[in-house]
Write a protein that holds these residues in place. Structure first.
Motif, PDB file in Angstrom:
ATOM      1  N   GLU A  37      -1.902   1.930   1.983  1.00 25.92           N
ATOM      2  CA  GLU A  37      -3.036   2.858   1.903  1.00 25.92           C
ATOM      3  C   GLU A  37      -3.129   3.493   0.507  1.00 25.92           C
ATOM      4  O   GLU A  37      -4.219   3.613  -0.057  1.00 25.92           O
ATOM      5  CB  GLU A  37      -2.924   3.948   2.972  1.00 25.92           C
ATOM      6  N   CYS A  38      -1.997   3.882  -0.072  1.00 26.39           N
ATOM      7  CA  CYS A  38      -1.995   4.441  -1.429  1.00 26.39           C
ATOM      8  C   CYS A  38      -2.500   3.410  -2.439  1.00 26.39           C
ATOM      9  O   CYS A  38      -3.277   3.739  -3.340  1.00 26.39           O
ATOM     10  CB  CYS A  38      -0.598   4.903  -1.828  1.00 26.39           C
ATOM     11  N   SER A  42      -5.835   3.593  -4.834  1.00 21.96           N
ATOM     12  CA  SER A  42      -5.740   3.370  -6.278  1.00 21.96           C
ATOM     13  C   SER A  42      -6.709   2.278  -6.733  1.00 21.96           C
ATOM     14  O   SER A  42      -7.409   2.434  -7.743  1.00 21.96           O
ATOM     15  CB  SER A  42      -4.308   2.989  -6.654  1.00 21.96           C
ATOM     16  N   ALA A 117       0.559  -2.191  -7.175  1.00 21.51           N
ATOM     17  CA  ALA A 117       0.310  -0.754  -7.355  1.00 21.51           C
ATOM     18  C   ALA A 117       0.292  -0.384  -8.836  1.00 21.51           C
ATOM     19  O   ALA A 117      -0.624   0.293  -9.313  1.00 21.51           O
ATOM     20  CB  ALA A 117       1.373   0.061  -6.614  1.00 21.51           C
ATOM     21  N   LEU A 132      -0.345   8.556  -7.142  1.00 22.48           N
ATOM     22  CA  LEU A 132      -0.564   7.573  -6.076  1.00 22.48           C
ATOM     23  C   LEU A 132       0.426   6.422  -6.168  1.00 22.48           C
ATOM     24  O   LEU A 132       0.986   5.981  -5.163  1.00 22.48           O
ATOM     25  CB  LEU A 132      -1.989   7.008  -6.157  1.00 22.48           C
ATOM     26  N   THR A 133       0.640   5.942  -7.383  1.00 16.70           N
ATOM     27  CA  THR A 133       1.537   4.809  -7.592  1.00 16.70           C
ATOM     28  C   THR A 133       2.983   5.196  -7.306  1.00 16.70           C
ATOM     29  O   THR A 133       3.733   4.409  -6.705  1.00 16.70           O
ATOM     30  CB  THR A 133       1.364   4.267  -9.020  1.00 16.70           C
ATOM     31  N   VAL A 135       3.940   7.529  -5.199  1.00 14.12           N
ATOM     32  CA  VAL A 135       4.051   7.673  -3.748  1.00 14.12           C
ATOM     33  C   VAL A 135       4.133   6.290  -3.093  1.00 14.12           C
ATOM     34  O   VAL A 135       4.958   6.060  -2.205  1.00 14.12           O
ATOM     35  CB  VAL A 135       2.872   8.507  -3.184  1.00 14.12           C
ATOM     36  N   ALA A 136       3.290   5.353  -3.534  1.00 11.52           N
ATOM     37  CA  ALA A 136       3.326   3.993  -2.985  1.00 11.52           C
ATOM     38  C   ALA A 136       4.694   3.355  -3.225  1.00 11.52           C
ATOM     39  O   ALA A 136       5.269   2.742  -2.321  1.00 11.52           O
ATOM     40  CB  ALA A 136       2.225   3.137  -3.608  1.00 11.52           C
TER      41      ALA A 136
END
Length: 174
Positions: A37-38, A42, A117, A132-133, A135-136
């Motif tokens: 989802e992350c 992105s 990512a 975001l990256t 967290v992914a």
């Protein structure tokens, strides 16, 4: 508005794929869902920038990471299916795969998602993108750890021995 529509449709597909895992917060698929989802967010945030300034350093880095991601994913899926002898679903392997990329890293498919990512991040380097990256990447690390626990339970000493001979994501590191 277009990004929202794409996000909802893509997320519905990801939820359908991950439904069983989402019901069990202890499975590797639970964490993988949030990583994907992350990555989706992105990609959508940078959707209009994918082909802007194609010869900039960031774009060259991005495309190199994206190509590596695609190659590693293709190779990893092929080996899981051809060598892992899955029962039904491709993840339900009946043998530990130790050939090709799996000879060096235990999680080529998750490594390919990490490359995806970061490749998406380099399309538009920003604080929001790095968050975001990161967290992914963190969720993919958690995914790999949980899957390793599942594989130890499923394959026992064979997988434990395999873990001592390979790295998680990056070969030859440490």
């Amino acid at each position: 508005m277009k990004n929202l529509v794409i996000f909802v449709i893509a997320s519905a597909g990801i939820i359908a794929f991950s439904w069983h895992s989402l019901r069990d917060g202890r499975s590797h698929g639970f964490y993988r869902f949030f990583a994907v989802e992350c990555i989706l967010i992105s990609i959508l945030l940078n959707r209009n920038l994918w082909f802007r300034d194609p010869f900039s350093v960031a774009q060259i880095i991005s495309w190199a990471l994206l190509c590596a991601s695609l190659g590693l994913a293709t190779h990893g899926f092929y080996l899981l299916i051809a060598v892992g002898r899955p029962k039904g679903y491709f993840e339900n392997t009946t043998a530990v795969v130790m050939l090709g990329a799996y000879k060096y890293i235990r999680h080529p498919l998750y490594a390919s998602l990490i490359l995806l990512a970061w490749g998406s991040f380099f399309k538009d380097v920003s604080l929001q993108g790095v968050m975001l990256t990161a967290v992914a990447t963190t969720f993919l690390f958690a995914t790999a750890r949980v899957e390793e626990s599942e594989n130890l339970h499923k394959f026992g000493e064979e997988y434990a021995s395999y873990m001592t001979k390979t790295k998680m994501f990056i070969p030859f590191l440490f």
